[in-house]
Write a protein that holds these residues in place. Structure first.
Motif, PDB file in Angstrom:
ATOM      1  N   THR A 118      -0.881  30.086   8.475  1.00  0.00           N
ATOM      2  CA  THR A 118      -0.675  29.079   7.530  1.00  0.00           C
ATOM      3  C   THR A 118      -1.794  28.581   6.802  1.00  0.00           C
ATOM      4  N   PHE A 119      -3.072  28.658   7.882  1.00  0.00           N
ATOM      5  CA  PHE A 119      -4.340  28.241   7.710  1.00  0.00           C
ATOM      6  C   PHE A 119      -5.290  29.287   6.939  1.00  0.00           C
ATOM      7  N   GLU A 120      -5.267  30.670   7.211  1.00  0.00           N
ATOM      8  CA  GLU A 120      -6.048  31.775   7.060  1.00  0.00           C
ATOM      9  C   GLU A 120      -5.262  32.699   6.314  1.00  0.00           C
ATOM     10  N   TYR A 131     -13.750  30.719   0.123  1.00  0.00           N
ATOM     11  CA  TYR A 131     -14.389  31.711   1.001  1.00  0.00           C
ATOM     12  C   TYR A 131     -16.002  31.181   0.735  1.00  0.00           C
ATOM     13  N   CYS A 132     -16.653  31.577   1.755  1.00  0.00           N
ATOM     14  CA  CYS A 132     -18.321  31.447   1.700  1.00  0.00           C
ATOM     15  C   CYS A 132     -18.966  32.691   2.038  1.00  0.00           C
ATOM     16  N   ALA A 133     -20.090  32.545   2.543  1.00  0.00           N
ATOM     17  CA  ALA A 133     -20.974  33.840   2.873  1.00  0.00           C
ATOM     18  C   ALA A 133     -20.357  34.647   4.045  1.00  0.00           C
ATOM     19  N   GLY A 134     -19.884  34.061   4.891  1.00  0.00           N
ATOM     20  CA  GLY A 134     -19.226  34.809   6.101  1.00  0.00           C
ATOM     21  C   GLY A 134     -18.925  34.096   7.475  1.00  0.00           C
ATOM     22  N   PRO A 135     -18.806  34.681   8.508  1.00  0.00           N
ATOM     23  CA  PRO A 135     -18.345  33.973   9.814  1.00  0.00           C
ATOM     24  C   PRO A 135     -19.814  32.881  10.304  1.00  0.00           C
ATOM     25  N   HIS A 136     -20.867  33.509   9.668  1.00  0.00           N
ATOM     26  CA  HIS A 136     -22.145  32.447  10.205  1.00  0.00           C
ATOM     27  C   HIS A 136     -22.207  31.206   9.203  1.00  0.00           C
ATOM     28  N   CYS A 137     -21.402  31.179   8.526  1.00  0.00           N
ATOM     29  CA  CYS A 137     -21.327  29.898   7.278  1.00  0.00           C
ATOM     30  C   CYS A 137     -20.203  29.062   7.564  1.00  0.00           C
ATOM     31  N   ASN A 138     -20.103  27.995   7.550  1.00  0.00           N
ATOM     32  CA  ASN A 138     -19.018  27.133   7.591  1.00  0.00           C
ATOM     33  C   ASN A 138     -18.487  26.179   6.389  1.00  0.00           C
ATOM     34  N   LYS A 152     -15.814  23.458   5.312  1.00  0.00           N
ATOM     35  CA  LYS A 152     -15.856  22.084   4.829  1.00  0.00           C
ATOM     36  C   LYS A 152     -15.293  21.915   3.405  1.00  0.00           C
ATOM     37  N   ALA A 153     -15.088  23.148   2.649  1.00  0.00           N
ATOM     38  CA  ALA A 153     -14.299  23.154   1.527  1.00  0.00           C
ATOM     39  C   ALA A 153     -12.764  22.621   1.855  1.00  0.00           C
ATOM     40  N   ALA A 154     -12.100  23.720   2.659  1.00  0.00           N
ATOM     41  CA  ALA A 154     -10.848  23.566   3.097  1.00  0.00           C
ATOM     42  C   ALA A 154     -10.605  22.109   3.380  1.00  0.00           C
ATOM     43  N   LEU A 155     -11.321  21.420   4.299  1.00  0.00           N
ATOM     44  CA  LEU A 155     -11.230  20.101   4.726  1.00  0.00           C
ATOM     45  C   LEU A 155     -11.151  19.354   3.676  1.00  0.00           C
ATOM     46  N   LYS A 156     -12.133  19.469   2.759  1.00  0.00           N
ATOM     47  CA  LYS A 156     -12.153  18.434   1.668  1.00  0.00           C
ATOM     48  C   LYS A 156     -10.844  18.759   0.874  1.00  0.00           C
ATOM     49  N   LEU A 157     -10.413  19.811   0.577  1.00  0.00           N
ATOM     50  CA  LEU A 157      -9.193  19.897  -0.321  1.00  0.00           C
ATOM     51  C   LEU A 157      -8.076  19.497   0.302  1.00  0.00           C
ATOM     52  N   GLN A 165      -7.907  17.049   2.187  1.00  0.00           N
ATOM     53  CA  GLN A 165      -8.218  15.526   2.327  1.00  0.00           C
ATOM     54  C   GLN A 165      -7.798  15.081   1.024  1.00  0.00           C
ATOM     55  N   LEU A 166      -7.858  15.711  -0.072  1.00  0.00           N
ATOM     56  CA  LEU A 166      -7.512  15.548  -1.461  1.00  0.00           C
ATOM     57  C   LEU A 166      -5.940  15.819  -1.706  1.00  0.00           C
ATOM     58  N   GLY A 167      -5.342  16.131  -0.598  1.00  0.00           N
ATOM     59  CA  GLY A 167      -3.906  16.745  -0.852  1.00  0.00           C
ATOM     60  C   GLY A 167      -3.596  17.789  -1.455  1.00  0.00           C
ATOM     61  N   ARG A 168      -4.377  19.021  -1.507  1.00  0.00           N
ATOM     62  CA  ARG A 168      -4.376  20.185  -2.052  1.00  0.00           C
ATOM     63  C   ARG A 168      -4.187  21.288  -1.075  1.00  0.00           C
ATOM     64  N   PRO A 169      -3.165  22.184  -1.395  1.00  0.00           N
ATOM     65  CA  PRO A 169      -2.756  23.570  -0.359  1.00  0.00           C
ATOM     66  C   PRO A 169      -3.952  24.349  -0.281  1.00  0.00           C
ATOM     67  N   VAL A 170      -4.210  24.783   0.789  1.00  0.00           N
ATOM     68  CA  VAL A 170      -5.344  25.398   0.882  1.00  0.00           C
ATOM     69  C   VAL A 170      -5.291  26.443   2.054  1.00  0.00           C
ATOM     70  N   LYS A 171      -6.077  27.574   1.815  1.00  0.00           N
ATOM     71  CA  LYS A 171      -6.323  28.644   2.857  1.00  0.00           C
ATOM     72  C   LYS A 171      -7.863  29.130   2.770  1.00  0.00           C
ATOM     73  N   LYS A 172      -8.089  29.522   4.084  1.00  0.00           N
ATOM     74  CA  LYS A 172      -9.577  29.951   4.045  1.00  0.00           C
ATOM     75  C   LYS A 172      -9.341  31.425   4.081  1.00  0.00           C
ATOM     76  N   MET A 173     -10.201  32.229   3.281  1.00  0.00           N
ATOM     77  CA  MET A 173     -10.380  33.610   3.433  1.00  0.00           C
ATOM     78  C   MET A 173     -11.217  33.961   4.656  1.00  0.00           C
ATOM     79  N   ILE A 174     -10.921  34.404   5.918  1.00  0.00           N
ATOM     80  CA  ILE A 174     -11.751  34.750   6.816  1.00  0.00           C
ATOM     81  C   ILE A 174     -12.517  35.779   6.367  1.00  0.00           C
ATOM     82  N   GLY A 175     -13.862  35.793   7.114  1.00  0.00           N
ATOM     83  CA  GLY A 175     -14.746  37.091   6.625  1.00  0.00           C
ATOM     84  C   GLY A 175     -15.601  36.545   5.619  1.00  0.00           C
ATOM     85  N   GLY A 176     -15.383  35.994   4.672  1.00  0.00           N
ATOM     86  CA  GLY A 176     -16.110  35.570   3.559  1.00  0.00           C
ATOM     87  C   GLY A 176     -16.739  36.857   2.767  1.00  0.00           C
ATOM     88  N   VAL A 177     -17.691  36.615   2.170  1.00  0.00           N
ATOM     89  CA  VAL A 177     -18.662  37.836   1.310  1.00  0.00           C
ATOM     90  C   VAL A 177     -18.896  38.871   2.240  1.00  0.00           C
TER      91      VAL A 177
END
Length: 131
Positions: free
Chosen positions: A25-27, A88-95, A99-104, A106-118
């Motif tokens: 549900t998160f990723e 998504y961001c650069a990859g596993p070495h980037c958070n 940070k974006a998922a947390l902010k979204l 907090q703004l009440g928006r549905p969000v998932k993180k794409m693991i792996g990034g670029v």
């Protein structure tokens, strides 16, 4: 004799089901995003949360760029409140995606993180767009 892998023992099935169901549900992953985007099933906004210069150098097709530090009620006004964002961001070495998922959230928006990034995207053999 046991290994570091089997110590501690694996969770029971009920606990494993609960954990992995919650995790999904998160990723999401690069393969599922690619499949959705290339089969006209994109029911989410794919958001690159890196700096604009990095986005211009190479980004996922169909993504928009909104660096995580610029996320706000104002910058999201164009999207209905129930819009699912996949960040998504650069990859596993980037958070940045975290940070974006947390902010979204907090703004009440549905969000998932794409693991792996670029990095994960390229590892899967998928290409980037430039510009």
């Amino acid at each position: 004799m046991s290994s570091a892998v089997s110590r501690p023992s694996a969770a029971n099935s009920d606990l494993a089901i609960q954990h992995f169901s919650a995790l999904l549900t998160f990723e999401t992953d690069c393969w599922d995003v690619h499949h959705a985007c290339s089969n006209n099933r994109q029911d989410f906004i794919l958001m690159d949360v890196r700096a604009e210069s990095l986005y211009q150098a190479g980004h996922l097709p169909s993504s928009i760029n909104l660096p995580h530090h610029r996320l706000s009620v104002a910058t999201l006004q164009a999207y209905p409140n129930d819009t699912l964002f996949v960040v998504y961001c650069a990859g596993p070495h980037c958070n940045g995606a975290d940070k974006a998922a947390l902010k979204l959230a907090q703004l009440g928006r549905p969000v998932k993180k794409m693991i792996g990034g670029v990095t994960g995207w390229l590892d899967e053999g998928f290409s980037l767009e430039v510009g």
